[in-house]
Design an enzyme around this catalytic site. Structure first.
Site, PDB file in Angstrom:
ATOM      1  N   HIS A 169      -9.499  -3.802   9.642  1.00 31.80           N
ATOM      2  CA  HIS A 169      -9.529  -3.597   8.370  1.00 31.80           C
ATOM      3  C   HIS A 169      -9.961  -4.667   7.690  1.00 31.80           C
ATOM      4  CE1 HIS A 169      -8.129   0.284   7.124  1.00 31.80           C
ATOM      5  NE2 HIS A 169      -7.016   0.469   7.815  1.00 31.80           N
ATOM      6  N   HIS A 218      -6.800  -1.743  15.057  1.00 32.64           N
ATOM      7  CA  HIS A 218      -6.963  -1.125  13.807  1.00 32.64           C
ATOM      8  C   HIS A 218      -6.760  -1.982  12.407  1.00 32.64           C
ATOM      9  CE1 HIS A 218      -6.798   2.605  11.166  1.00 32.64           C
ATOM     10  NE2 HIS A 218      -5.978   1.798  10.486  1.00 32.64           N
ATOM     11  N   GLU A 219      -5.598  -2.842  12.496  1.00 35.02           N
ATOM     12  CA  GLU A 219      -5.479  -3.806  11.296  1.00 35.02           C
ATOM     13  C   GLU A 219      -6.377  -4.815  11.443  1.00 35.02           C
ATOM     14  OE1 GLU A 219      -3.562  -2.115   9.441  1.00 35.02           O
ATOM     15  OE2 GLU A 219      -2.721  -0.737  11.039  1.00 35.02           O
ATOM     16  N   GLU A 232      -9.840   4.012   5.671  1.00 31.96           N
ATOM     17  CA  GLU A 232      -9.183   4.591   7.080  1.00 31.96           C
ATOM     18  C   GLU A 232      -9.891   5.354   7.926  1.00 31.96           C
ATOM     19  OE1 GLU A 232      -6.732   3.291   7.696  1.00 31.96           O
ATOM     20  OE2 GLU A 232      -5.669   2.622   5.930  1.00 31.96           O
ATOM     21  N   GLU A 261       0.968  -1.183   0.032  1.00 33.31           N
ATOM     22  CA  GLU A 261      -0.092  -0.160  -0.122  1.00 33.31           C
ATOM     23  C   GLU A 261       1.046   1.359   0.025  1.00 33.31           C
ATOM     24  OE1 GLU A 261      -2.707   0.529   3.492  1.00 33.31           O
ATOM     25  OE2 GLU A 261      -3.919   1.834   2.180  1.00 33.31           O
ATOM     26  N   GLU A 302      -2.392  -3.747   6.913  1.00 28.54           N
ATOM     27  CA  GLU A 302      -3.618  -4.874   7.281  1.00 28.54           C
ATOM     28  C   GLU A 302      -3.522  -5.989   6.181  1.00 28.54           C
ATOM     29  OE1 GLU A 302      -4.121  -1.557   6.277  1.00 28.54           O
ATOM     30  OE2 GLU A 302      -5.609  -1.472   4.913  1.00 28.54           O
TER      31      GLU A 302
HETATM   32  N1  TRP Z   1      -2.949   0.871   5.787  1.00 34.52           N
HETATM   33  C1  TRP Z   1      -2.319   1.258   6.926  1.00 34.52           C
HETATM   34  C2  TRP Z   1      -3.044   1.365   8.018  1.00 34.52           C
HETATM   35  O1  TRP Z   1      -3.480   2.560   8.099  1.00 34.52           O
HETATM   36  C3  TRP Z   1      -1.310   2.172   6.614  1.00 34.52           C
HETATM   37  C4  TRP Z   1      -0.151   1.907   5.927  1.00 34.52           C
HETATM   38  C5  TRP Z   1       0.896   1.146   6.339  1.00 34.52           C
HETATM   39  C6  TRP Z   1       0.705   2.665   5.000  1.00 34.52           C
HETATM   40  N2  TRP Z   1       1.936   1.248   5.609  1.00 34.52           N
HETATM   41  C7  TRP Z   1       1.949   2.249   4.817  1.00 34.52           C
HETATM   42  C8  TRP Z   1       0.207   3.742   4.083  1.00 34.52           C
HETATM   43  C9  TRP Z   1       2.761   2.358   3.775  1.00 34.52           C
HETATM   44  C10 TRP Z   1       1.142   4.169   3.020  1.00 34.52           C
HETATM   45  C11 TRP Z   1       2.316   3.495   2.917  1.00 34.52           C
HETATM   46  O2  TRP Z   1      -3.372   0.574   8.801  1.00 34.52           O
HETATM   47 ZN    ZN Z   2      -5.602   1.869   8.474  1.00 34.47          ZN
END
Ligand code: TRP
Ligand code: ZN
Length: 864
Positions: A302, A298-299, A321, A123, A265
Site C-alpha cells: 500500500h 499487503h500493507e 484495494e 480509515e 497501512e
Molecule cells: N486499508 C486496510 C487494508 O485493507 C483495511 C482496514 C483496516 C480497514 N482497518 C480498517 C477498513 C478499518 C475499514 C475500517 O489494508
Molecule cells: Zn488494503
C-alpha cells in the site's frame, strides 16, 4: 417493516472537489483516558471563490475553542456530526481545540485504548472522531504531530520521522513527529504504549538503509521474527517485481489486540491486529504463517498503491484495494506455490464473493451509492477488484502491465485519483483498448457463460460456442470483455497447439459479445477442453464436460489450478446427482480410484494433493442451488466423506505413516502437514482403536498445525474423543488468547443438542470478551459460517443466537456487528421455515432504537 431513522446515502455521481484545501496540519495530543485534549492548527486555503462556509466533519467531539489567525472566532455553527465555520478569509491559520475520551470508545475507530495502549484507526472516516477536519481522501496535508503522555507509555509513535522527544513535568513526556509526505487523514496514526521492540534494517536497491521496528506487547518478542522476515521479503519483492523502493527512512509496525480488521497501512506506521503478526511453531499454524506473510506484504505494498497514489473518494476504494490484493497475491505466488495461492483466491471468489454479488448487497467493484463506508470493505471491492486487475494483467502481459504501472506512478504520484485514471494509464502505456473492459467497474453480479462444444470429425474442426448471460439480478448489464483462457487436451493428455486455417490462435480468447464462436482445426479426435483456465475471469461457466472428461482434465491439465477445478466440478456434479436422485448415493468408483491414485503415487506438490482430496465447501455447493437444500447437502457430503474414508482407509493410514514431518517451516514440511492433516480428517470418521491412538498422539504433539488438524478432525467427525481433547487444550493454553481463539472456533464447530447452550456458556469463559472482534469472530463467526447443521437448525435457535449477539454488538462496535450479520443476508435462498426465521431476526434488528448506520444499511437492503 421500516426502521425509525433513515440515514442518507452518498452518491458517486455527486462528487465535487473540496472548496477548501488543508495544506498542513500541526496536531498536539495530550493523552488521558477520559479527556484527551487535541489541538489542531491547520493552514487553510479557499479554492472556490464565493464559498462562505467551511464544513468540517466531527463525531463525538467536545469543542473547546476555535481561533483564526490567533484571534478567538465565534462565527460558526455546530450541527450533528459537522462544524460549520462561516466567512473565513481566503487563507488563514485555523486552530481548533477539542476533547475526546479514548477509554469509552469501543467502536475501535478514531483514538481508543487497546489493552493498555492508545492507538488509532482512521480509515475510512475515523479521523473525524479525533478532531474536526475535511475527512475525505482528496484533501492532502503534511502532518506534524506532538504526543504528550504519562511516562509509563514508553513509546510515543506517529507517522514519518521522530524530530525530538523529552521529559515534561508531572511524570509526563513527549515526542514530536513529522511526515514529509502529504497524506489524507485516513492514513494518520498515533500509538502510545509500553512495548517490546524487534529492530532490524533493510538496505534498498539504491543503497539506503531503512530502520525497521516491530512493536508488540511485553513478552511477545519470541513471536515476532516471522513478521519481520515477511516485511523484509516484501520490501525486496516490490523492488524486484515492481521496481518500487521504500521512501521514508523508518518503517514501523505495531501489533494491537483490539482491531476491527487485519491491518492498516498508515504511512510509516502500520497498525496490525496482533493475530496477523504473532507466530511461532507452538502457537500458530502453517496457514497463520502464510496469512501473516501475505498481510504484512499487503500493507507494505500500500505504501505505493494507496499512500503515494491515493483515492479521490471512497467510491474508488478498489483503486487501492483491488490493486494491492493483486500485488499481495502475486507476492505470495512468487514466493510460494502459484497454484495453491490461485486455488485459495478462487475459493474466496466462489464462496463469498459470488454470494455477495447475488444477494441484496450486490455492488460493482466501484460502488455508486453508499450509506456507511465501512460496509464497502467487501470481497467484491477487494477480491473481485483484484480479479479485475488480474484480467488486465492477462490482457496486457507482464511487460506491458509494468509499463502501465510505471505510467500510473509517473502521472499520479502525490495525487488522489480514480479507477478511470488507473485504466487510462494501463491503456495508454500498452496501446490496448480497454474501453469495453471498463464495464467491469460499473456492473455488479457474476456473469454466467454457457459453453457448448462441437466437434466435426470430417474437417477436424472443434468449436466453442460461448454465450454470455447477464446476472439474473442485473438484467440490463451489457456484455463484458472477458479474457477466456483455454487448453485443449488430446486423448493421451497432451496439450494440442491451438490453430485455425493455418494461423496460431492465442489460448486467451477475447469474449466481447453476447454470443461468440471460436474455431480450432487440425484435430484428428475430439479434444478435451479445459475451460476458463486458471479462472481467467470471475465468471460462472456452465459446460458439458462429462465425468470422464473431468477426470482426464484432473490428470493431465497443464494448470494445477485447472486440475483442482475439474475435481471440484466432479464432486459438485456428484452431490447434485445424489440430491436429485437419492437412491443409493454411492460416489462414482472412478472418483475413488482417482483419489487412491493421488494418495499412493504422492507425485508433485503434496499440498496440492491435499486440496484434491477435499470436498467443496458447503458455500461452494450451496451456490449451485436456487433454494439451498441445507439438510441434503449436509447429509450427502457426510455420506461421501464416509465412503472415501472407508474405501481408502489403508491408503490414508499408509500415507499418514510414511510421511515424516521434520517440524520445520519449509515448503516441503508444510505440504507434508497439509496432506497428513487431510488423512486425519478422513480417518477420524472411522471409530477404531489404532486410529484413536493416532489422533490422541497428534493432538498432544508440539506443532500447532498438527495439533489443530487432529482436534478439528475429531470435532468435525463428532468423534467421542473431542470433549476430552478440547478440555486438555483449554488448560494448556488459557494464558494465550490468540491460541484460545482456535479453541473457541473448535467449540463452535461441535454438533449435538447442547451445541448452542455450549456457546452461550462460553460467553462466560475468562478469555471471552464481546468487545474484542477476534474473540467474537472466533466463537460466533465460526459457528455461523461453518457449523451449518447447528446454525441452520430448523427450530431457529442458531439464528436467535446470532440475532441476540447482533443486538449487543450494535451498541458496542457497529462495524463488527455489520460484518457478523453477513450470514443473514442470503435469507431468501433458504426454505420457507428457515427464511421466515432469519427474516424475523432482521426485522427485530430493524426496530432497534439505536440501530447503527452500519446495520441499518444491510438490514434495510436485505428486507427490501
Ligand atoms: N486499508 C486496510 C487494508 O485493507 C483495511 C482496514 C483496516 C480497514 N482497518 C480498517 C477498513 C478499518 C475499514 C475500517 O489494508
Ligand atoms: Zn488494503
Amino acid at each position: 417493516m421500516t426502521a425509525l431513522k433513515k440515514p442518507q446515502a452518498q452518491y458517486l455521481k455527486d462528487y465535487q472537489a473540496p472548496p477548501f484545501l488543508i495544506d498542513h496540519i500541526d496536531l498536539t495530543f495530550d493523552l488521558l483516558p477520559l479527556n484527551t485534549r487535541v489541538t489542531s492548527v491547520m493552514t487553510i486555503t479557499k479554492k472556490i471563490a464565493g464559498v462562505a462556509d467551511l464544513v468540517l466533519d466531527g463525531i463525538d467531539l467536545t469543542l473547546i475553542s476555535i481561533t483564526v489567525d490567533n484571534n478567538a472566532y465565534t462565527d460558526y455553527d455546530q450541527r450533528d456530526e459537522q462544524l460549520v465555520i462561516h466567512n473565513l478569509p481566503e487563507q488563514c491559520q485555523l486552530t481548533i481545540v477539542n476533547e475526546i475520551a479514548p477509554k469509552t470508545n469501543t467502536s475501535l475507530e478514531g483514538l481508543y485504548l487497546s489493552g493498555g495502549a492508545y492507538c488509532t484507526q482512521c480509515e475510512a472516516q475515523g479521523f473525524r472522531k479525533i478532531t474536526y477536519y475535511l475527512d475525505r481522501p482528496d484533501v492532502l496535508a503534511s502532518f506534524d504531530v506532538t504526543i504528550i503522555a504519562d511516562e509509563q507509555f514508553t513509546h510515543l509513535l506517529s507517522n514519518g520521522n521522530k524530530l525530538v522527544e523529552g521529559k515534561l513535568d508531572n511524570g509526563r513526556h513527549f515526542a514530536k513527529w513529522q511526515d514529509p509526505f502529504k497524506k489524507p487523514s485516513y492514513l494518520f496514526a498515533l500509538v502510545a504504549g509500553d512495548f517490546d521492540v524487534l529492530e532490524d534494517t533493510f538496505i534498498t536497491q539504491s543503497g539506503r538503509t531503512i530502520d525497521l521496528a516491530l512493536f508488540v506487547d511485553k513478552g511477545n518478542l519470541p513471536k515476532t521474527p516471522h513478521a519481520m522476515a515477511s516485511l523484509k521479503k516484501s520490501m525486496q519483492w516490490d523492488e524486484q517485481r515492481f521496481n518500487l523502493e521504500y521512501d521514508l527512512d523508518i518503517y514501523m509496525i505495531v501489533a494491537v489486540d483490539f482491531f476491527n480488521m487485519g491491518a492498516m497501512e498508515n504511512k510509516g506506521l502500520n497498525i496490525f491486529n496482533s493475530k496477523c503478526v504473532l507466530a511461532n511453531q507452538q502457537t500458530a499454524t502453517d496457514k497463520d504463517y502464510h496469512t501473516i506473510e501475505s498481510i504484512v506484504g499487503h500493507e507494505y505494498f500500500h505504501n505505493w498503491t494507496g499512500n503515494r497514489v491515493t483515492c479521490r473518494d471512497w467510491f474508488q476504494l478498489s483503486l487501492k484495494e483491488g490493486l494491492t490484493v493483486f500485488r499481495d497475491q502475486e507476492f505470495s505466488s512468487d514466493l510460494g506455490s502459484r497454484a495453491l495461492n490461485r486455488i485459495d483466491a478462487v475459493k474466496v471468489m466462489r464462496t463469498h464473493q459470488f454470494s455477495e454479488d447475488a444477494g441484496p448487497m450486490a455492488h460493482p467493484i466501484r460502488p455508486e451509492q453508499v450509506i456507511e463506508m465501512n460496509n464497502f470493505y467487501t470481497v467484491t471491492v477487494y477480491d473481485k477488484g483484484a480479479e479485475v486487475i488480474r484480467m488486465m494483467h492477462t490482457l496486457l502481459g507482464e511487460e506491458k502491465f509494468q509499463q502501465g504501472m510505471a505510467m500510473y506512478f509517473q502521472r499520479h504520484d502525490g495525487q488522489a485519483v480514480t479507477c478511470d485514471d488507473f485504466v487510462a494509464a494501463m491503456s495508454d502505456a500498452s496501446g490496448i483498448d480497454l474501453a469495453q473492459f471498463k464495464r467491469w467497474y460499473s456492473q455488479a453480479g457474476t456473469p454466467r457463460l454457457i459453453v457448448k462444444q462441437e466437434y466435426d470429425k470430417l474437417s477436424g474442426t472443434f468449436s466453442l460456442h460461448i454465450e454470455q448471460l447477464a446476472p439474473l439480478n442485473q438484467p440490463d448489464n451489457a456484455p463484458l470483455h472477458i479474457p477466456f483462457a483455454i487448453e485443449l487436451l488430446d486423448q493421451q493428455g497432451e496439450s494440442v497447439p491451438l490453430q485455425f486455417e493455418g494461423q496460431p490462435v492465442d489460448h486467451v480468447l477475447n469474449v466481447t459479445t453476447a454470443q461468440q464462436t471460436f474455431n480450432f482445426d487440425g484435430l484428428t479426435t475430439k479434444p478435451v477442453a479445459v475451460l476458463l483456465e486458471d479462472f481467467s475471469a470471475p465468471c460462472i461457466v456452465e459446460q458439458q464436460n462429462t465425468a470422464t472428461e473431468l477426470l482426464h482434465i484432473m490428470r493431465f491439465a497443464r494448470s494445477d489450478f485447472s486440475r483442482w477445478d475439474a475435481q471440484q466440478q466432479l464432486f459438485i456434479e456428484a452431490v447434485k446427482g445424489a440430491i436429485a436422485t437419492p437412491v443409493n448415493n454411492q460416489l462414482d468408483p472412478a472418483i475413488i480410484t482417482a483419489l487412491r491414485g493421488l494418495l499412493v503415487a504422492q507425485e508433485g506438490d503434496l499440498a496440492l494433493i491435499a486440496e484434491l482430496l477435499k470436498l467443496p465447501s458447503f458455500d461452494t455447493l450451496a451456490a449451485e442451488f436456487n433454494v439451498i437444500p441445507v439438510d441434503q447437502l449436509v447429509a450427502v457430503t457426510n455420506q461421501f466423506e464416509l465412503q472415501i474414508a472407508q474405501q481408502l482407509r489403508s491408503e490414508f493410514l499408509g500415507c499418514y505413516q510414511s510421511l515424516i514431518d521434520d517440524g520445520s517451516v519449509s515448503a516441503t514440511a508444510v505440504a507434508i502437514r497439509a496432506l497428513k492433516g487431510m488423512c486425519l480428517h478422513y480417518l477420524a470418521k472411522i471409530n477404531a482403536l489404532d486410529i484413536n491412538q493416532l489422533l490422541v498422539s497428534t493432538a498432544n504433539s508440539h506443532n500447532m498445525t498438527n495439533v489443530l488438524a487432529a482436534l478439528s478432525a475429531v470435532v468435525k467427525a463428532d468423534n467421542p474423543l473431542a470433549k476430552e481433547l478440547l478440555n486438555q487444550f483449554d488448560s494448556q493454553w488459557r494464558h494465550d488468547v490468540l491460541v484460545m481463539d482456535k479453541w473457541f472456533a473448535l467449540q463452535a464447530m461441535q454438533g449435538g443438542d447442547d451445541a448452542i447452550a455450549n456457546i452461550k456458556k462460553l460467553y462466560d469463559h475468562p478469555c471471552f470478551n464481546f468487545s474484542n472482534p477476534n474473540r467474537v469472530r472466533a466463537l460466533v463467526g465460526s459457528f455461523s459460517h461453518f457449523n451449518t447443521a447447528q446454525f441452520h437448525r430448523e427450530d431457529g435457535a442458531g439464528y436467535q443466537l446470532l440475532g441476540d449477539l447482533l443486538v449487543k454488538l450494535n451498541a458496542i462496535n457497529p462495524q463488527n456487528a455489520s460484518r457478523m450479520l453477513t450470514p443473514f443476508m442470503s435469507w431468501r435462498r433458504y426454505d420457507e421455515v428457515r427464511s421466515v426465521a432469519i427474516k424475523a431476526q432482521l426485522q427485530r434488528l430493524a426496530l432497534l432504537d439505536n440501530l447503527s448506520d452500519d446495520l441499518y444499511e444491510k438490514v434495510d437492503k436485505a428486507l427490501q
